[in-house]
Scaffold this active site. Structure first.
Site, short mmCIF file in Angstrom:
data_model
loop_
_atom_site.label_atom_id
_atom_site.label_comp_id
_atom_site.label_asym_id
_atom_site.label_seq_id
_atom_site.Cartn_x
_atom_site.Cartn_y
_atom_site.Cartn_z
N LYS A 127 0.84 -1.21 0.00
CA LYS A 127 0.00 0.00 0.00
C LYS A 127 0.87 1.25 0.00
CE LYS A 127 -3.85 -2.39 2.19
NZ LYS A 127 -4.57 -2.72 3.42
N GLN A 151 -4.56 -1.39 9.54
CA GLN A 151 -4.45 -2.71 8.91
C GLN A 151 -5.06 -3.77 9.82
OE1 GLN A 151 -3.22 -3.35 5.74
NE2 GLN A 151 -4.01 -5.41 6.12
N ASP A 191 -11.04 3.07 4.06
CA ASP A 191 -11.38 1.65 3.90
C ASP A 191 -12.89 1.47 3.76
OD1 ASP A 191 -9.26 -0.11 3.63
OD2 ASP A 191 -8.85 -0.21 5.79
#
Ligand code: NAP
Length: 291
Positions: free
Chosen positions: A53, A97, A120
């Site tokens: 990422k 994460q 997200d």
């Protein structure tokens, strides 16, 4: 018949290129998109996702703010860090994460992120917006699947779509997206409680496998000519590989090739789209699109 293989890698590269152009236009206006990436512990899969990422952010001209915390960090400390990042106007997006260690309540952490920085798309406010058709952040993997379908030219208007898997990050949001007017599919959401799964999948014009079970969708479960989207990423031990494993999806790819009309491979299908859509969501956060 041999299915057309949807090149998720190439489509993702195209989207990343467009994003990079929009990032440089934004920078000319003095806004430098920045994503805070919080990693707790050293789970090897999480470490590798986070580094992919960050690399993608850099390639798109965006900054990252790395927050690496030890596995034993307590929940209050993590929530405090998120509160600071929520207030920091130079940080446009916040990504935690997952999974988190078991002593930390993931839902509490997700809910602590400001919805306008939730790239997200997991925050209850963004999940609710998706449900009622308002603009908000959409989770990257289902968002990526819809872009793949569009880019590959898969007809969706009036199509019958079957999504296998009902997680909050893939199956459920994807079912909602496919049922939206712009895609206009008729959707069935299947799971382990579904009786006679094949009776649904065999009728599907669009079949999405998001189960995390290797080779569960076999050729006899696929309608001839269907678009088969394989979200699954499973590690299978393979002594011929240096790593000792190879990645495979939820679909029996080789057998499905002969019956499907379109199919995504694993890897290089849905996976690259997830990162491409994360970059788009971060760009939108910096543009203030969903405030
Ligand atoms: P998850 O939370 O474990 O959910 C799996 C879902 O599949 C559950 O709803 C489960 O049903 C259903 N399921 C499992 N086995 C089934 C079966 N035999 N028949 C019918 N339904 C079944 O997984 P997830 O997070 O959604 O991820 C799914 C897969 O996608 C995983 O392989 C994951 O690694 C992959 N993934 C890939 C990306 C990417 O970027 N490519 C991103 C996210 C996830 P129940 O609810 O009844 O248990």
């Amino acid at each position: 018949m041999s299915a057309r293989i949807i090149d998720g890698f190439a489509i993702a590269q195209k989207i990343r290129g467009q994003t990079a152009l929009e990032v440089s236009a934004l920078k000319e206006k003095g806004i430098h998109p920045c994503l805070a990436v919080i990693l707790v512990g050293e789970n090897p899969a999480s470490v590798s996702y986070v580094s992919a990422k960050k690399k993608a952010l850099a390639e798109a001209g965006m900054a990252d703010r790395s927050v690496n915390l030890p596995c034993g960090v307590n929940e209050a400390e993590l929530l405090g860090i998120i509160a600071d990042l929520n207030r920091d106007t130079s940080v446009h997006g916040i990504l935690v994460q997952l999974p988190l260690p078991s002593h930390i309540d993931e839902q509490k952490v997700i809910a602590a992120i400001a919805p306008e920085k939730d790239v997200d798309g997991f925050h209850p406010v963004n999940a609710g917006k998706l449900l009622i058709g308002q603009t908000g952040f959409v989770p990257c993997t289902p968002y990526g699947v819809t872009v793949l379908l569009k880019e590959a030219g898969v007809p969706t208007d009036g199509a019958y779509a079957v999504v296998v898997g009902r997680s909050n990050i893939v199956g459920k949001p994807l079912a909602l997206l496919l049922a939206r007017k712009d895609i206009n599919a008729t959707v069935t959401l299947c799971h382990t409680g579904t009786k006679n799964l094949a009776s649904f999948t065999r009728s599907a014009d669009i079949l999405v496998a998001a189960m995390g079970r290797p080779n569960s969708i076999t050729a006899d479960m696929i309608k001839p000519g269907a678009a088969v989207i394989d979200v699954g990423v499973n590690r299978i031990s393979d002594n011929t590989k240096k790593s000792g494993f190879r990645l495979t999806g939820d679909v029996d790819f080789e057998a499905a090739l002969d019956i499907a009309g379109f199919i995504t491979p694993v890897p290089k299908g849905v996976g690259p789209m997830t990162i491409a859509m994360l970059l788009r969501n971060t760009l939108h956060a910096a543009q203030g699109s969903f405030k």
